[in-house]
Motif scaffolding. Structure first.
Motif, PDB file in Angstrom:
ATOM      1  N   GLN A 188      27.761  29.882  40.501  1.00 50.78           N
ATOM      2  CA  GLN A 188      28.586  30.688  39.228  1.00 50.78           C
ATOM      3  C   GLN A 188      29.651  30.042  38.674  1.00 50.78           C
ATOM      4  O   GLN A 188      30.456  29.228  39.708  1.00 50.78           O
ATOM      5  N   ILE A 189      30.193  30.107  37.446  1.00 48.27           N
ATOM      6  CA  ILE A 189      31.217  29.250  37.103  1.00 48.27           C
ATOM      7  C   ILE A 189      32.116  30.594  36.026  1.00 48.27           C
ATOM      8  O   ILE A 189      31.278  31.431  35.312  1.00 48.27           O
ATOM      9  N   ALA A 190      33.425  30.614  36.157  1.00 52.97           N
ATOM     10  CA  ALA A 190      34.173  31.720  35.480  1.00 52.97           C
ATOM     11  C   ALA A 190      34.702  30.843  34.158  1.00 52.97           C
ATOM     12  O   ALA A 190      35.281  29.849  34.258  1.00 52.97           O
ATOM     13  N   PHE A 191      34.508  31.531  33.163  1.00 57.05           N
ATOM     14  CA  PHE A 191      35.030  31.322  31.795  1.00 57.05           C
ATOM     15  C   PHE A 191      36.388  32.035  31.513  1.00 57.05           C
ATOM     16  O   PHE A 191      36.105  33.136  31.475  1.00 57.05           O
ATOM     17  N   ALA A 192      37.480  31.501  31.937  1.00 53.08           N
ATOM     18  CA  ALA A 192      38.449  32.440  31.948  1.00 53.08           C
ATOM     19  C   ALA A 192      39.929  31.978  31.446  1.00 53.08           C
ATOM     20  O   ALA A 192      40.116  30.628  31.348  1.00 53.08           O
ATOM     21  N   PRO A 193      40.763  32.881  30.832  1.00 53.12           N
ATOM     22  CA  PRO A 193      42.100  32.213  30.659  1.00 53.12           C
ATOM     23  C   PRO A 193      42.948  30.849  31.548  1.00 53.12           C
ATOM     24  O   PRO A 193      42.564  31.023  32.668  1.00 53.12           O
ATOM     25  N   GLN A 194      43.141  29.841  31.018  1.00 54.75           N
ATOM     26  CA  GLN A 194      43.819  28.754  31.722  1.00 54.75           C
ATOM     27  C   GLN A 194      42.698  27.996  32.607  1.00 54.75           C
ATOM     28  O   GLN A 194      42.924  27.414  33.309  1.00 54.75           O
TER      29      GLN A 194
END
Length: 154
Positions: free
Chosen positions: A105-111
């Motif tokens: 999985q990969i997180a698209f997140a702030p920073q």
């Protein structure tokens, strides 16, 4: 020698052409069986400022996938970006593709990784749902419903 009456030949040609047209015009495969998302949110800024899309993308399948972009009818342009901090200087860089291995999985997140959603097609309000289609290299598509949220909520 085989002879086919013209009306039978014409019917056969129409059938073959119809099948070919269906195969060419059929929508790309949906990735719903092996790709899932969680916590899909769009950080909505005031006016026509670009918005940012955050979510977690999970590949539950047996094959690696490559995310190559996104699109949404609510925005004229959607790009993938990554925030980078080099020597204390923060910047955003466009990302052409993101590889996601099977079972990862990969997180698209702030920073980090995020979607930049620009050129709103219409005014949006906090709490609205917005559809975004994730595009993959093998023509798979995953339609994701994002919730618009205030920047203060992230």
């Amino acid at each position: 020698m085989l002879t086919i009456p013209f009306n039978k030949l014409s019917s056969l040609i129409r059938t073959v052409c119809g099948i070919a047209l269906f195969l060419v015009a059929a929508p790309p495969a949906l990735a719903a069986e092996t790709l899932t998302t969680e916590e899909a949110r769009i950080r909505l800024l005031p006016g026509d400022l670009p918005a940012a899309g955050y979510f977690t993308l999970r590949n539950t399948g047996d094959a690696d996938v490559i995310l190559v972009g996104a699109q949404s009818p609510a925005f004229g342009s959607v790009e993938m970006h990554r925030s980078v901090d080099r020597d204390g200087v923060a910047s955003m860089q466009p990302v052409e593709q993101i590889e996601l291995a099977a079972g990862e999985q990969i997180a698209f997140a702030p920073q980090g990784y995020h979607l930049m959603l620009m050129q709103r097609a219409r005014p949006l309000a906090i709490g609205e749902e917005v559809e975004v289609t994730l595009l993959f290299e093998d023509a798979q598509r995953l339609i994701v419903t994002f919730q618009t949220v205030s920047p203060a909520s992230l």
